[in-house]
Design a protein around this motif. Structure first.
Motif, PDB file in Angstrom:
ATOM      1  N   GLN A  84       0.948  -1.396  -0.005  1.00  0.00           N
ATOM      2  CA  GLN A  84      -0.097   0.143  -0.031  1.00  0.00           C
ATOM      3  C   GLN A  84       0.584   1.179   0.031  1.00  0.00           C
ATOM      4  O   GLN A  84       1.907   1.613   0.630  1.00  0.00           O
ATOM      5  N   THR A  85       0.560   2.215  -0.828  1.00  0.00           N
ATOM      6  CA  THR A  85       1.360   3.430  -0.842  1.00  0.00           C
ATOM      7  C   THR A  85       0.465   4.614  -1.126  1.00  0.00           C
ATOM      8  O   THR A  85      -0.723   4.338  -1.112  1.00  0.00           O
ATOM      9  N   ASN A  86       1.056   5.808  -1.044  1.00  0.00           N
ATOM     10  CA  ASN A  86       0.157   7.023  -1.215  1.00  0.00           C
ATOM     11  C   ASN A  86      -0.871   7.122  -2.390  1.00  0.00           C
ATOM     12  O   ASN A  86      -1.713   7.680  -2.610  1.00  0.00           O
ATOM     13  N   LYS A  87      -0.287   6.341  -3.525  1.00  0.00           N
ATOM     14  CA  LYS A  87      -0.949   6.282  -4.589  1.00  0.00           C
ATOM     15  C   LYS A  87      -1.888   5.335  -4.851  1.00  0.00           C
ATOM     16  O   LYS A  87      -2.403   4.973  -5.752  1.00  0.00           O
ATOM     17  N   GLY A  88      -2.107   4.462  -3.886  1.00  0.00           N
ATOM     18  CA  GLY A  88      -2.721   3.041  -3.848  1.00  0.00           C
ATOM     19  C   GLY A  88      -1.966   2.134  -3.675  1.00  0.00           C
ATOM     20  O   GLY A  88      -1.024   2.129  -3.546  1.00  0.00           O
ATOM     21  N   VAL A 103       0.216  -1.175  -5.030  1.00  0.00           N
ATOM     22  CA  VAL A 103       1.033  -1.913  -5.907  1.00  0.00           C
ATOM     23  C   VAL A 103       1.211  -3.469  -5.592  1.00  0.00           C
ATOM     24  O   VAL A 103       1.610  -3.864  -4.767  1.00  0.00           O
TER      25      VAL A 103
END
Length: 260
Positions: free
Chosen positions: A17-21, A23
């Motif tokens: 989970q990243t800030n952009k959703g 991966v």
């Protein structure tokens, strides 16, 4: 676990989970490894090779699917799983023999004997009292391997351990590692970017697709040891790996590209 299967990975999925959703790093990966096998895992950067090792090591347990060692789900790191990083990660204030012993006492005769055996196995006789700053990169990595073997792990996980070494040292370390494997028969999973290294070391070569990491193919390698990289059989298997690695482009293109 029956049929000699030591490690059983079924339908493994891993998403970060990243800030952009999310991966997706690994998708629907299935792999069975038998006791005593030497497996190399190869694939492009970012395909999930290191993530796979960390999951098997118990360093990352936030995944979907099943990962079992001897029939038991891996839920944490432990001495039954040795891990070798690209950098040796030695304690700079400890000598070679004390780095290998780590938190175990060399005053224990059994530990002393085992450390001495491992120093001989990794070819570091005469350097027992040396400190990490006095060692070459290859020697330091041999200390790290000996340290991992001290606790007799069921499986040894190696994450591009020779990637930072020069070509000559890398070749020497491959010989040392094969010698260790042939003497101990410790099950090994070795991650590499180097196709020649993968073919030179392994019983089986696992090829991953680009992210998300899925198995593109698994090639058996029954070439006898010691292997000659210039031999026709070695080059044939190397080309087969290249073909699988790059999506099965026409064989002749690889023959031309390799200058064979």
């Amino acid at each position: 676990m029956g049929n000699g299967v030591l490690l059983d990975i079924r339908n493994l999925n891993k998403t970060f989970q990243t800030n952009k959703g999310g991966v997706e790093a690994i998708r629907s990966l299935n792999l069975r490894i038998r006791e005593g096998e030497f497996i190399t895992v190869i694939g492009p950067s970012g395909c999930g090779k290191s993530t796979l090792l960390k999951i098997v090591a118990g360093l990352d347990v936030a995944y979907e699917g099943s990962v079992e060692l001897e029939g038991n789900r891996i839920v944490a790191a432990g001495i039954d799983k040795g891990f070798i990083f690209q950098e040796p990660r030695l304690f700079p204030w400890l000598s070679v023999e004390k780095n290998i012993a780590a938190d175990l006492s060399l005053r224990d005769p059994a530990i002393r004997r085992r450390v001495d055996e491992l120093i001989e196995l990794v070819r570091l006789q005469g350097f027992e009292k040396a400190y990490p700053r006095e060692l070459s990169g290859g020697m330091a990595q041999r200390v790290a391997i000996a340290r991992a073997l001290l606790r007799s792990p069921k499986i040894l996980l190696l994450d591009e351990p020779f990637g930072a070494l020069d070509a000559f040292t890398r070749s020497h370390m491959q010989e040392v590692l094969l010698d260790i494997w042939q003497q101990n028969r410790t099950t090994m999973i070795f991650v590499t970017h180097d196709i020649d290294e993968a073919v030179y070391l392994a019983n089986r070569i696992v090829i991953l697709k680009p992210r998300p990491g899925e198995i593109s193919g698994i090639l058996a390698n029954d070439l006898p040891y010691p292997r000659k990289q210039a031999s026709a059989s070695f080059q044939e298997l190397r080309l087969a790996v290249l073909s699988e690695f790059h999506g099965k482009i026409e064989r002749q293109e690889y023959v031309d590209r390799a200058g064979i």
